[in-house]
Design a protein around this motif. Structure first.
Motif, PDB file in Angstrom:
ATOM      1  N   THR A 186      -3.430   9.618   0.742  1.00 18.97           N
ATOM      2  CA  THR A 186      -2.199   8.885   1.012  1.00 18.97           C
ATOM      3  C   THR A 186      -1.151   9.824   1.597  1.00 18.97           C
ATOM      4  OG1 THR A 186      -1.248   9.332  -1.168  1.00 18.97           O
ATOM      5  CG2 THR A 186      -2.678   7.389  -0.974  1.00 18.97           C
ATOM      6  N   HIS A 187      -0.097   9.238   2.125  1.00 20.25           N
ATOM      7  CA  HIS A 187       0.986  10.047   2.682  1.00 20.25           C
ATOM      8  C   HIS A 187       1.657  10.909   1.609  1.00 20.25           C
ATOM      9  CE1 HIS A 187       0.920   8.549   6.770  1.00 20.25           C
ATOM     10  NE2 HIS A 187       0.878   7.302   6.324  1.00 20.25           N
ATOM     11  N   SER A 188       1.612  10.475   0.362  1.00 18.69           N
ATOM     12  CA  SER A 188       2.239  11.260  -0.699  1.00 18.69           C
ATOM     13  C   SER A 188       1.375  12.441  -1.134  1.00 18.69           C
ATOM     14  CB  SER A 188       2.541  10.364  -1.916  1.00 18.69           C
ATOM     15  OG  SER A 188       1.359   9.756  -2.398  1.00 18.69           O
ATOM     16  N   ASP A 189       0.090  12.391  -0.851  1.00 18.33           N
ATOM     17  CA  ASP A 189      -0.829  13.486  -1.187  1.00 18.33           C
ATOM     18  C   ASP A 189      -1.922  13.514  -0.118  1.00 18.33           C
ATOM     19  OD1 ASP A 189      -2.062  15.559  -2.510  1.00 18.33           O
ATOM     20  OD2 ASP A 189      -2.976  14.297  -4.054  1.00 18.33           O
ATOM     21  N   PRO A 190      -1.592  13.998   1.086  1.00 16.60           N
ATOM     22  CA  PRO A 190      -2.434  13.740   2.254  1.00 16.60           C
ATOM     23  C   PRO A 190      -3.668  14.623   2.410  1.00 16.60           C
ATOM     24  CG  PRO A 190      -0.490  14.970   2.906  1.00 16.60           C
ATOM     25  CD  PRO A 190      -0.318  14.640   1.452  1.00 16.60           C
ATOM     26  N   THR A 191      -3.705  15.785   1.780  1.00 14.25           N
ATOM     27  CA  THR A 191      -4.799  16.712   2.058  1.00 14.25           C
ATOM     28  C   THR A 191      -5.514  17.166   0.788  1.00 14.25           C
ATOM     29  OG1 THR A 191      -3.390  18.683   1.951  1.00 14.25           O
ATOM     30  CG2 THR A 191      -3.626  17.609   4.100  1.00 14.25           C
ATOM     31  N   PHE A 192      -6.745  17.623   0.979  1.00 13.77           N
ATOM     32  CA  PHE A 192      -7.498  18.291  -0.073  1.00 13.77           C
ATOM     33  C   PHE A 192      -8.424  19.297   0.604  1.00 13.77           C
ATOM     34  CE2 PHE A 192      -9.873  14.534   1.192  1.00 13.77           C
ATOM     35  CZ  PHE A 192     -11.189  14.976   1.293  1.00 13.77           C
ATOM     36  N   GLU A 193      -8.984  20.193  -0.179  1.00 14.34           N
ATOM     37  CA  GLU A 193      -9.807  21.261   0.378  1.00 14.34           C
ATOM     38  C   GLU A 193     -11.230  21.187  -0.153  1.00 14.34           C
ATOM     39  OE1 GLU A 193      -9.969  26.039  -0.131  1.00 14.34           O
ATOM     40  OE2 GLU A 193      -7.999  25.220   0.389  1.00 14.34           O
ATOM     41  N   VAL A 194     -12.190  21.349   0.723  1.00 14.01           N
ATOM     42  CA  VAL A 194     -13.602  21.437   0.346  1.00 14.01           C
ATOM     43  C   VAL A 194     -14.189  22.652   1.055  1.00 14.01           C
ATOM     44  CG1 VAL A 194     -15.865  20.324   0.332  1.00 14.01           C
ATOM     45  CG2 VAL A 194     -13.797  18.926   0.086  1.00 14.01           C
ATOM     46  N   ASP A 195     -14.738  23.571   0.301  1.00 15.71           N
ATOM     47  CA  ASP A 195     -15.383  24.766   0.859  1.00 15.71           C
ATOM     48  C   ASP A 195     -14.482  25.506   1.841  1.00 15.71           C
ATOM     49  OD1 ASP A 195     -17.547  24.038  -0.648  1.00 15.71           O
ATOM     50  OD2 ASP A 195     -18.732  23.261   1.019  1.00 15.71           O
ATOM     51  N   GLY A 196     -13.194  25.572   1.518  1.00 11.65           N
ATOM     52  CA  GLY A 196     -12.261  26.314   2.345  1.00 11.65           C
ATOM     53  C   GLY A 196     -11.761  25.580   3.574  1.00 11.65           C
ATOM     54  N   VAL A 197     -12.169  24.318   3.752  1.00 12.66           N
ATOM     55  CA  VAL A 197     -11.740  23.520   4.904  1.00 12.66           C
ATOM     56  C   VAL A 197     -10.746  22.459   4.428  1.00 12.66           C
ATOM     57  CG1 VAL A 197     -12.475  21.953   6.746  1.00 12.66           C
ATOM     58  CG2 VAL A 197     -13.918  23.902   6.103  1.00 12.66           C
ATOM     59  N   VAL A 198      -9.589  22.401   5.061  1.00 13.30           N
ATOM     60  CA  VAL A 198      -8.547  21.442   4.699  1.00 13.30           C
ATOM     61  C   VAL A 198      -8.886  20.083   5.307  1.00 13.30           C
ATOM     62  CG1 VAL A 198      -6.091  20.880   4.821  1.00 13.30           C
ATOM     63  CG2 VAL A 198      -6.822  23.274   4.593  1.00 13.30           C
ATOM     64  N   HIS A 199      -8.881  19.034   4.491  1.00 12.21           N
ATOM     65  CA  HIS A 199      -9.168  17.669   4.938  1.00 12.21           C
ATOM     66  C   HIS A 199      -7.888  16.831   4.887  1.00 12.21           C
ATOM     67  CE1 HIS A 199     -13.164  19.095   4.015  1.00 12.21           C
ATOM     68  NE2 HIS A 199     -13.741  17.937   4.290  1.00 12.21           N
ATOM     69  N   TYR A 200      -7.556  16.202   5.999  1.00 14.90           N
ATOM     70  CA  TYR A 200      -6.456  15.226   6.058  1.00 14.90           C
ATOM     71  C   TYR A 200      -7.095  13.869   6.338  1.00 14.90           C
ATOM     72  CZ  TYR A 200      -2.127  12.915   7.615  1.00 14.90           C
ATOM     73  OH  TYR A 200      -1.054  12.061   7.756  1.00 14.90           O
ATOM     74  N   CYS A 201      -7.017  12.953   5.365  1.00 12.54           N
ATOM     75  CA  CYS A 201      -7.748  11.678   5.459  1.00 12.54           C
ATOM     76  C   CYS A 201      -6.864  10.496   5.065  1.00 12.54           C
ATOM     77  CB  CYS A 201      -8.995  11.719   4.566  1.00 12.54           C
ATOM     78  SG  CYS A 201     -10.131  13.074   4.883  1.00 12.54           S
ATOM     79  N   VAL A 202      -5.639  10.456   5.553  1.00 16.46           N
ATOM     80  CA  VAL A 202      -4.725   9.361   5.228  1.00 16.46           C
ATOM     81  C   VAL A 202      -5.203   8.078   5.898  1.00 16.46           C
ATOM     82  CG1 VAL A 202      -2.364   8.502   5.461  1.00 16.46           C
ATOM     83  CG2 VAL A 202      -2.775  10.909   4.890  1.00 16.46           C
ATOM     84  N   ALA A 203      -5.344   7.024   5.106  1.00 18.32           N
ATOM     85  CA  ALA A 203      -5.956   5.788   5.602  1.00 18.32           C
ATOM     86  C   ALA A 203      -4.992   4.876   6.352  1.00 18.32           C
ATOM     87  CB  ALA A 203      -6.587   5.024   4.432  1.00 18.32           C
TER      88      ALA A 203
ATOM     89  N   LYS B  45       0.844  -1.186   0.000  1.00 16.42           N
ATOM     90  CA  LYS B  45       0.000   0.000   0.000  1.00 16.42           C
ATOM     91  C   LYS B  45       0.885   1.243   0.000  1.00 16.42           C
ATOM     92  CE  LYS B  45      -4.185   1.894   2.001  1.00 16.42           C
ATOM     93  NZ  LYS B  45      -5.390   1.586   2.794  1.00 16.42           N
ATOM     94  N   ASN B  46       0.372   2.334  -0.582  1.00 14.08           N
ATOM     95  CA  ASN B  46       1.132   3.575  -0.725  1.00 14.08           C
ATOM     96  C   ASN B  46       1.746   4.015   0.604  1.00 14.08           C
ATOM     97  OD1 ASN B  46       1.118   6.733  -0.530  1.00 14.08           O
ATOM     98  ND2 ASN B  46       1.268   6.279  -2.708  1.00 14.08           N
TER      99      ASN B  46
END
Length: 372
Positions: free
Chosen positions: A282-299, A10-11
């Motif tokens: 993933t750890h290589s691309d851990p975050t994204f933004e929705v409606d100005g809120v940063v999401h960190y969702c590394v599994a 896994k990544n």
């Protein structure tokens, strides 16, 4: 029994299912252990260390899946791995099947007997094989959240603990279990203003006594949830329903009430996440933004600190793993706590929460094991 451990694919997963110390224990019990070359490289355990512990080193994962009676891993099998599993083989690893219909279908099709770390229980009603990684993930959640709050990473630009004359960040923790406890410990240690929400009054009393007033505890209602999430700089999702998909506590609509540049860390992402807008990263691309809120969702958050987390995981899994190797299916019949870890057996789902989440017929493991 022949026990095999492949290298995780896994990544950015650097943990290993068996450390050299664990291998020695299996060998001392009379079992043959087969390890894929470089399986322990992520924790600094070279092939020679495994050989010294009594393992045989093989050149490919294919040889592990072909030869092993029991496969010990860390993360759920990936498609190329579940395609190599077979009927009569034991798989011992984290699975998190409820939000993962493809993996469930793959395991059912293979005929494997799959024991999930995350649903094995103990005499106190706890989840002893999930707990050590929950401890790691809870602590890492604060480190990850603190980094994501930095302006260069898309956050508000707030120091978690503040400085004299400047207020600290406000941290809201959803769930007062193992993850929530350890996240709160880290956040309090850094000087943040921390609130824990939970729906168990006895647990809130325990937390209140434990932290001696250094955190706020609050019963989780819709009103309370909205107030705390809207005022928070960092929100930690630490909700768990054993084996089942996590409830979506924070909706997409609620994001509009959150501060721009605030951060969500969804530790429940392995079970589908407790934020409606979460998706696994993933750890290589851990975050994204929705409606100005940063999401960190590394599994696989604990994979970032594999030396610590692999040791902690092996400490927890070894006892039950040896029972499986020593007794085979009989260990599941004899030990109800280990039997609670059985999620799939010879093409049937044996965990009721998984069956309900994915629309399968659930089968009592006692009945299937008795017929086997």
């Amino acid at each position: 029994m022949r026990v095999g451990c492949p290298k995780e694919i896994k990544n950015h997963e650097y943990r290993v299912g068996l450390t050299p110390g664990a291998v020695r224990e299996y060998v001392a019990h009379g079992h043959e252990v087969v390890i894929e070359t470089k399986a322990g490289a992520g924790i600094g355990a070279e092939d020679d260390a495994y050989r010294a512990a009594g393992a045989k080193i093989v050149s490919s994962a294919r040889e592990i899946f072909e030869k092993a009676d029991m496969v010990v891993k860390v993360k759920e099998p990936q498609p190329e791995e579940w395609a190599q599993l077979r009927e009569g083989q034991l798989l011992y690893t984290y699975l998190h099947l409820a939000p993962d219909p493809r993996q469930t279908e793959g395991l059912l099709g293979s005929g494997v007997t799959a024991i999930a770390y995350e649903t094995v229980t103990d005499e106190r009603g706890g989840l002893p094989l999930l707990a050590p990684m929950s401890e790691v993930a809870g602590r890492l959640a604060i480190q990850a959240g603190a980094t994501a709050l930095q302006k260069a990473h898309g956050g508000r630009g707030i120091l978690l603990g503040g400085v004299p004359g400047v207020l600290p960040a406000k941290v809201t923790v959803l769930g007062g279990g193992v993850v929530g406890l350890h996240a709160a410990r880290m956040a309090v240690g850094l000087g943040a203003d921390v609130t824990i929400l939970d729906r168990s009054l006895p647990r809130l009393r325990q937390l209140d006594e434990l932290f001696a007033g250094r955190v706020h505890t609050r019963y989780s209602t819709i009103d309370a949830l909205e107030e705390e999430v809207f005022s928070a700089d960092l929100v930690i999702g630490a909700v768990l329903i054993p084996g089942a998909a996590a409830p979506k506590l924070v909706t997409r609509e609620m994001l509009s009430g959150m501060k721009r540049g605030s951060v969500i860390v969804d530790v429940a992402i392995d079970q589908g996440g407790c934020f409606e807008t979460s998706k696994a990263t993933t750890h290589s691309d851990p975050t994204f933004e929705v409606d100005g809120v940063v999401h960190y969702c590394v599994a696989n958050m604990p994979g970032a600190v594999p030396v610590t987390s692999a040791a902690a995981l092996n400490n927890a899994t070894l006892h039950y793993g040896l029972q499986l190797a020593d007794r085979g299916l009989a260990a599941l019949t004899e030990n109800r706590h280990l039997r609670n870890g059985l999620n799939v057996h010879r093409g049937r789902v044996t965990n009721l929460a998984v069956a309900e989440a994915l629309g399968y017929e659930g089968h009592a493991p006692e009945t299937l094991l008795k017929s086997a």
